[in-house]
Enzyme design. Structure first.
Site, PDB file in Angstrom:
ATOM      1  N   TYR A  40       0.839  -1.207   0.000  1.00 13.98           N
ATOM      2  CA  TYR A  40       0.000   0.000   0.000  1.00 13.98           C
ATOM      3  C   TYR A  40       0.870   1.251   0.000  1.00 13.98           C
ATOM      4  CZ  TYR A  40      -3.679   3.272   1.500  1.00 13.98           C
ATOM      5  OH  TYR A  40      -4.551   4.320   1.585  1.00 13.98           O
ATOM      6  N   ASP A  41       1.883   1.261   0.866  1.00 11.48           N
ATOM      7  CA  ASP A  41       2.784   2.421   0.950  1.00 11.48           C
ATOM      8  C   ASP A  41       3.554   2.623  -0.343  1.00 11.48           C
ATOM      9  OD1 ASP A  41       1.937   2.853   3.510  1.00 11.48           O
ATOM     10  OD2 ASP A  41       3.642   1.857   4.458  1.00 11.48           O
ATOM     11  N   ALA A  86     -26.103  23.397 -29.063  1.00 11.90           N
ATOM     12  CA  ALA A  86     -25.773  22.988 -30.431  1.00 11.90           C
ATOM     13  C   ALA A  86     -27.063  22.886 -31.234  1.00 11.90           C
ATOM     14  CB  ALA A  86     -25.057  21.644 -30.417  1.00 11.90           C
ATOM     15  N   LYS A 109     -22.667  12.738 -27.123  1.00 14.90           N
ATOM     16  CA  LYS A 109     -23.334  13.850 -26.455  1.00 14.90           C
ATOM     17  C   LYS A 109     -23.738  13.332 -25.075  1.00 14.90           C
ATOM     18  CE  LYS A 109     -27.034  17.278 -27.003  1.00 14.90           C
ATOM     19  NZ  LYS A 109     -27.629  17.095 -25.675  1.00 14.90           N
ATOM     20  N   ARG A 130     -24.158  25.529 -15.943  1.00 19.62           N
ATOM     21  CA  ARG A 130     -24.595  26.312 -17.113  1.00 19.62           C
ATOM     22  C   ARG A 130     -25.526  27.438 -16.676  1.00 19.62           C
ATOM     23  NH1 ARG A 130     -28.595  26.779 -20.978  1.00 19.62           N
ATOM     24  NH2 ARG A 130     -27.819  27.195 -23.075  1.00 19.62           N
ATOM     25  N   CYS A 387     -48.252  -4.576   0.474  1.00 21.98           N
ATOM     26  CA  CYS A 387     -46.830  -4.820   0.259  1.00 21.98           C
ATOM     27  C   CYS A 387     -46.621  -6.217  -0.309  1.00 21.98           C
ATOM     28  CB  CYS A 387     -46.077  -4.672   1.577  1.00 21.98           C
ATOM     29  SG  CYS A 387     -44.326  -5.104   1.463  1.00 21.98           S
ATOM     30  N   CYS A 413     -41.116  -5.363   8.097  1.00 25.68           N
ATOM     31  CA  CYS A 413     -41.165  -5.890   6.733  1.00 25.68           C
ATOM     32  C   CYS A 413     -39.808  -6.471   6.364  1.00 25.68           C
ATOM     33  CB  CYS A 413     -41.532  -4.771   5.752  1.00 25.68           C
ATOM     34  SG  CYS A 413     -41.574  -5.325   4.033  1.00 25.68           S
TER      35      CYS A 413
END
Length: 656
Positions: A40-41, A86, A109, A130, A387, A413
């Protein structure tokens, strides 16, 4: 550093980030380390070195710890250049006319939330939506810093802006939606809502990504492809694109056909074609609505007629009940479609369904089955208001967004018990492979499993299960084989899987040993008022938890049907009978992250040595093996004067 080497370094940085993040999840969330501290190191050091050499730092980098900033409101920001749309078409012939004899770039897109990222002095300065008419956006820098892949630092010192899309992949969308009380109908809505959250920490849980598609600032880069290269070189993930060099109509149409959204991992709602020559594109100017340098191809949603058959309800772990419309199978894009999610009660009511009604269906963006309209509208279908999982009456709630949803309000439930089933099936418990939490939620929501015993009777639902999304014949066969193997289990694994508070794997082994692997003896002991505190490492709290669990009628409904479905076998262990081993007969606890052992691995090693592995430190503990990030157990051992061992000291004692 050459451009090729630079791109290779960025690719390696993303690989390292993914590996380290996976290791963090395995260690911190799942308690199942997948690599040693040394490995990891080494990965972390390599990542830091690459970040230093490239001048790049990505938002998903483990070297960054983004604060969980919470805002009171989003701040309006004016764009340096209006964000126009566009021009749109649904005809490929219009793309052919647009391209003419020029080089063009064809790209996806993306269907998410469009953003502009501003950089200055090599750092991310601001992220803006935007907003209104592409003129005034909102500052969402706090959430964009939590994205998986946004460059926080870049090697370019001069100011520039990049435009792109904030998106959530289809795979992550499905995972996230399962955890939400109000599921979203499309990744676009989830992405937009997540980016605009005031709490950055909450947005960080949504696995948002940013794909750049436009360099807003004029940096005198002459072609669109070179702009894409510039952004990619500076650490941005760019939208997938292809350059079409003065191709004829047939070649352009073939290129469009090859871009199939069903094989793309992110939501898209069409394609974008843009002139590769940047100067030429700018010379064409713009209308008040769109820029003339590019055009969008929006896919036509072809409608298919079929007949409505009914509704399928499924209860989720939050209690929310999903509504799915069922209809006669109809072939769309080479697949048989027979169901479509209806999102909420308001949408269901709008269609005014009746069995046999003529309805029009389609695949939104060529992927998601949807019902477009009901041509008959007989309004004779009555929605079942119970249910499907527990049979209790359903309630109607109005969500914060103003829509009506069905909910099961029964606190008992079974659909709300996904975590209990998930725990039961874990490898270190009953070891049933295949059913993830997502799969279990589907099984429970449809009423196929209501208790642990029902897992062993799934064959009766084979047809329904194999037709479930993400599950086929092979998956079902693997699941059944795993379930059959689990029928023969030890008392230790069985008890560990029941979810008795504080009575896990270690306690399960102790109970297995004391009651000689017999459930009947264990249950008889409870009935007769047995004092569990007389067992090693069993305190008063564990004693009470066993009795409270056994006397809970709702819990009993979950586990008691299981008893007739399984066979108890004796625990087999290869314990070392060499009395000279330093750990024989000793009570040993391990804490923290060890380099060469997983949690289960160290327990099995201790059992092989004849030791008594335990989960908590008490006066009876002989040794505490201490790994990285040891916590309260180390403190308690020091207070009690218990001998502590590093992993190296533990192995040295074994060697001697």
């Amino acid at each position: 550093m050459g451009a090729k080497e630079h791109k290779a370094n960025i690719k390696r940085m993303k690989e390292l980030t993914a590996k380290i993040r996976e290791a963090d999840t395995a260690y911190y969330r799942d308690d199942k380390p997948i690599m040693t501290d040394r490995d990891y190191d080494a990965l972390t050091d390599e990542l830091k070195s690459l970040e230093q050499n490239t001048g790049l730092t990505l938002s998903g980098s483990p070297t960054q710890r983004v604060p969980g900033e919470i805002l009171e409101e989003l701040t309006p920001v004016r764009h340096t250049r209006p964000m126009l749309s566009a021009d749109k078409t649904k005809s490929v012939d219009d793309l052919v006319k647009f391209a003419g004899t020029r080089d063009v770039v064809l790209s996806w897109k993306l269907d998410g939330l469009t953003l502009v990222l501003r950089y200055n002095y090599g750092r991310l300065q601001q992220a803006i939506t935007r907003g209104r008419e592409g003129i005034i956006g909102e500052d969402v820098t706090h959430t964009v810093r939590t994205f998986l892949n946004v460059p926080l630092t870049v090697p370019v010192r001069e100011p520039f802006e990049v435009r792109g899309e904030g998106v959530i992949s289809w795979a992550n969308f499905k995972k996230i939606n399962l955890s939400l009380e109000e599921p979203y109908s499309h990744p676009r809505n989830l992405a937009a809502g997540s980016v605009r959250k005031l709490d950055a920490a909450e947005a960080g849980k949504r696995f948002l990504e940013f794909f750049a598609f436009d360099l807003v600032t004029d940096l005198k880069i002459q072609t669109k492809c070179w702009q894409m290269d510039f952004m990619e070189t500076n650490g941005f993930s760019v939208v997938s694109h292809v350059k079409l060099s003065r191709m004829d109509a047939a070649s352009i149409k073939a290129a469009v056909e090859q871009m199939d959204p069903k094989h793309y991992g992110y939501p898209v709602d069409g394609l974008i074609m843009e002139y590769d020559d940047v100067s030429y594109g700018k010379s064409l100017g713009a209308t008040g609505h769109h820029e003339n340098r590019l055009i969008a191809l929006k896919w036509q949603d072809e409608l298919f007629e079929t007949r409505f058959l009914g509704i399928e309800l499924a209860t989720t772990r939050t209690g929310m009940v999903s509504i799915t419309g069922l209809f006669e199978p109809v072939g769309i894009d080479g697949t048989a479609v027979s169901r479509a999610y209806l999102h909420n009660l308001d949408i269901f009511d709008e269609f005014q369904f009746g069995v046999g009604d003529r309805i029009q269906v389609y695949k939104a963006n060529m992927i998601i089955p949807q019902i477009a309209r009901n041509d008959t509208q007989s309004n004779t279908f009555t929605l079942p208001m119970v249910c499907p999982c527990c049979g209790e009456p359903l309630a109607v709630r109005t969500t914060s967004g103003g829509t009506r949803q069905l909910f099961c309000e029964n606190p008992h439930c079974t659909a709300k018990l996904v975590q209990k089933f998930d725990h039961f099936c874990e490898k270190t418990r009953m070891d049933i492979e295949g059913p993830s939490a997502t799969t279990l939620e589907k099984f429970i929501g449809h009423g196929w499993i209501r208790n642990f015993g029902d897992l062993y009777d799934l064959e009766q639902y084979r047809d329904e299960i194999v037709s479930t999304e993400g599950f086929g014949e092979k998956s079902f066969e693997r699941l059944q084989a795993s379930i059959e193997r689990s029928r023969n289990c030890t008392l230790a694994k069985f008890i560990a899987g029941l979810g008795i508070p504080m009575v896990g794997r270690h306690a399960g082994r102790d109970l297995d040993a004391y009651f000689q692997g017999s459930w009947d003896e264990f249950e008889a002991a409870i009935v007769s008022g047995f004092d569990f505190t007389q067992l090693p490492d069993f305190g008063e709290t564990m004693h009470k938890n066993i009795y409270q669990w056994y006397q809970d009628a709702e819990e009993a409904k979950l586990w008691r049907p299981l008893l007739s479905k399984i066979n108890f076998i004796k625990e087999s262990s290869t314990m070392n009978t060499n009395y000279n081993t330093p750990f024989y007969g000793k009570t040993v606890v391990a804490t923290g992250k060890l380099k060469n052992y997983t949690r289960d691995g160290i327990q099995m090693k201790l059992l092989e040595l004849g030791a008594k592995p335990a989960s908590s430190v008490t006066k009876k503990t002989d040794y505490l093996i201490v790994g990285e990030k040891a916590g309260s157990k180390l403190t308690k051992a020091q207070q009690l004067g218990i001998k502590t061992l590093t992993e190296a000291e533990f192995e040295d004692m074994l060697a001697k």
